[in-house]
Design an enzyme around this catalytic site. Structure first.
Site, PDB file in Angstrom:
ATOM      1  N   TYR A   1       0.831  -1.204   0.000  1.00  0.00           N
ATOM      2  CA  TYR A   1       0.000   0.000   0.000  1.00  0.00           C
ATOM      3  C   TYR A   1       0.863   1.250   0.000  1.00  0.00           C
ATOM      4  CZ  TYR A   1      -3.813   3.202   0.925  1.00  0.00           C
ATOM      5  OH  TYR A   1      -4.720   4.221   0.807  1.00  0.00           O
TER       6      TYR A   1
ATOM      7  N   PHE B   1      -5.737  20.731 -24.421  1.00  0.00           N
ATOM      8  CA  PHE B   1      -6.417  19.463 -24.684  1.00  0.00           C
ATOM      9  C   PHE B   1      -7.810  19.503 -24.049  1.00  0.00           C
ATOM     10  CE2 PHE B   1      -7.172  14.951 -23.552  1.00  0.00           C
ATOM     11  CZ  PHE B   1      -7.244  14.452 -24.830  1.00  0.00           C
ATOM     12  N   ASP B   2      -8.737  18.694 -24.544  1.00  0.00           N
ATOM     13  CA  ASP B   2     -10.137  18.820 -24.079  1.00  0.00           C
ATOM     14  C   ASP B   2     -10.300  18.639 -22.571  1.00  0.00           C
ATOM     15  OD1 ASP B   2      -9.646  16.096 -24.285  1.00  0.00           O
ATOM     16  OD2 ASP B   2     -11.500  15.599 -25.309  1.00  0.00           O
TER      17      ASP B   2
ATOM     18  N   ALA C   1       1.947  14.605 -22.739  1.00  0.00           N
ATOM     19  CA  ALA C   1       1.513  13.316 -23.273  1.00  0.00           C
ATOM     20  C   ALA C   1       2.456  12.781 -24.370  1.00  0.00           C
ATOM     21  CB  ALA C   1       0.089  13.429 -23.812  1.00  0.00           C
TER      22      ALA C   1
ATOM     23  N   HIS D   1     -18.545  15.653 -26.553  1.00  0.00           N
ATOM     24  CA  HIS D   1     -18.300  14.745 -27.679  1.00  0.00           C
ATOM     25  C   HIS D   1     -18.309  13.269 -27.289  1.00  0.00           C
ATOM     26  CE1 HIS D   1     -14.439  15.638 -25.900  1.00  0.00           C
ATOM     27  NE2 HIS D   1     -13.920  14.588 -26.472  1.00  0.00           N
TER      28      HIS D   1
END
Ligand code: PLP
Length: 446
Positions: A60, A112-113, A204, A437
């Site tokens: 954990y 970016f969206d 990204a 979208h």
């Protein structure tokens, strides 16, 4: 690994698309022959990544896999503090929860969206400062993803105290996977820092961006991808990362920063949203796969093969005269739907219509990056028809062959050849208030 794919009939596709409300996000993957919806989380992992997953430590707190992951991010990006998150938008959610307040202005080169969504959901404003070069799909410039320094300076000058940071996206996904030059990265950061505004690199496709710097920018031909990556991150204050792209895993992301105050602030939000700070929504095995993926995909050969496949598809479209955002970018070809479906009015969403036509033609799933994705203006609630209306053919990494690309190009040519007969588009029957979208329901007109 390979998976079988199945051909379908036009009648089947007509029915499936109707049932999906003319929104390809709502198709079942089984109903798709070649899936170019996204390159996000859809790549194939390597033997080394799969082996590393067997070594996942699922403790954990303080798992060995976390330290392996952290050390790799620190070594490759050169940023000191690392918080794992389950994907890129989760990194945005955690960091922006700490940084973004109502009324803030956040400039960026085409957010970016999900980035825009996380800003607007907090009643702040995302202001696009991309160079105007990006608006002309037929203009060939090497770094079309660049920031316009004039537009950026105007925002910084007019909004003192209201800009918590700037988002620099590499490569610039929204305008067509277009790279940002090292020169522009440096000038952007110097300008922001002069106004005391930090820079967050939305990372990204950072490795593809480094590849384009090596291939296109004077002075970088003899540098390694890893050297270029380090130089990119030396300029910025923090990074948010979707590991589903250039780390070539199915799920994962992280925040990295040199600022201790941001690290402490973001940690506070990581725990309730994502989980404890040494796993942040990820399994130990996922962190192992990301670590190996980051290392492998910052090597030249891998990137070269990938970018060449994108270029192969572009060359086929050139042969058929189909217009797309030029030059070909890093992860996808963005077809200029406005120039293809010239008889479909923009109020009827030409790029969305083209996704339907391509699916009906050959079972190929592409993605609209256009007026539907642009959402409505949060103040006026009008559709935003000011940007580009593109059909994105995103190519998963190490999944399809160049033969698949030839099939995609041929199918698109068939649609292109009958473009004059396509005169009506789609209308919205139901939409969500943000990021519509994904879930929008449409009907076909005409
Ligand atoms: C994919 C992407 C994101 C969001 O990442 P997810 O992993 O999909 O949540 C953010 N910014 C850019 C530029 C992206 O391409």
């Amino acid at each position: 690994m390979v998976e079988p794919i199945r051909m379908s009939t036009r009648e089947e596709r007509e029915q499936w698309l109707r049932e999906a409300h003319y929104n390809v996000f709502q198709l079942k993957a089984e109903q798709v022959y070649i899936d170019l919806l996204t390159d996000s989380g859809t790549g194939s992992m390597t033997d080394r990544q799969w082996s590393a997953m067997m070594l996942g430590d699922e403790s954990y707190a303080g798992a060995k896999s976390f330290y392996h992951f952290e050390e790799t991010v620190q070594r490759i990006l050169g940023l000191k503090y690392v918080i794992p998150t389950h994907q890129g938008r989760a990194a945005e959610n955690v960091l922006f929860s700490f940084l973004v307040k109502e009324g803030d202005i956040i400039p960026g080169n085409a957010h970016f969206d999900t980035t825009k969504g996380h800003i607007e959901a907090r009643h702040a404003h995302a202001v696009d400062v991309t160079t105007d070069d990006a608006k002309d799909t037929q203009k060939e410039v090497p770094f079309k993803g660049n920031v316009s320094l004039e537009k950026l300076e105007k925002v910084l000058k007019e909004n003192p105290g209201r800009v918590p940071f700037m988002v620099l996206t590499v490569t610039n996904n929204t305008v067509g996977g277009q790279p940002v030059s090292m020169k522009n990265i440096k000038e952007t950061c110097v300008l922001c820092h002069r106004y005391d505004v930090p820079v967050v690199m939305d990372s990204a496709r950072f490795a593809e961006n480094a590849y384009f710097i090596k291939m296109r920018e004077p002075g970088y031909a003899n540098k390694t991808i890893k050297e270029i990556v380090r130089e990119m991150y030396e300029q910025v204050d923090a990074a948010t990362m979707s590991a589903k792209k250039d780390a070539i895993v199915n799920m994962g992301g992280f925040i990295a920063t040199n600022r201790k105050d941001w690290f402490e602030g973001a940690k506070f939000f990581c725990i309730p949203f994502e989980g404890y700070v040494t796993y942040g929504g990820l399994n130990g095995r996922d962190m192992e796969a990301i670590a190996v993926g980051l290392d492998e995909n910052t090597e030249f050969d891998m990137l070269q093969t990938r970018v060449h496949q994108v270029r192969h598809l572009a060359e086929k479209l050139d042969e058929y005269g189909i217009p797309y955002q030029r030059p070909a970018g890093g992860h996808a070809i963005f077809v200029d739907a406005d120039k293809v479906l010239t008889h479909v009015p923009k109020e009827e969403f030409p790029a969305q219509t083209l996704t339907c036509e391509l699916y009906l033609e050959a079972g190929i799933r592409a993605c609209e990056i256009g007026y539907m994705l642009a959402d409505r203006d949060p103040d006026t609630h009008e559709n935003r028809f000011c940007g580009l209306d593109l059909l994105r053919l995103a190519i998963p990494r190490r999944v399809y062959t160049d033969n698949h690309m030839d099939v995609v190009a041929a199918a698109l040519k068939n649609v292109y050849d009958r473009r004059e007969s396509i005169t009506r588009g789609v209308a919205i029957e139901w939409e969500a208030p943000l990021m519509r979208h994904f879930t929008v329901q449409l009907k076909r007109l005409g």
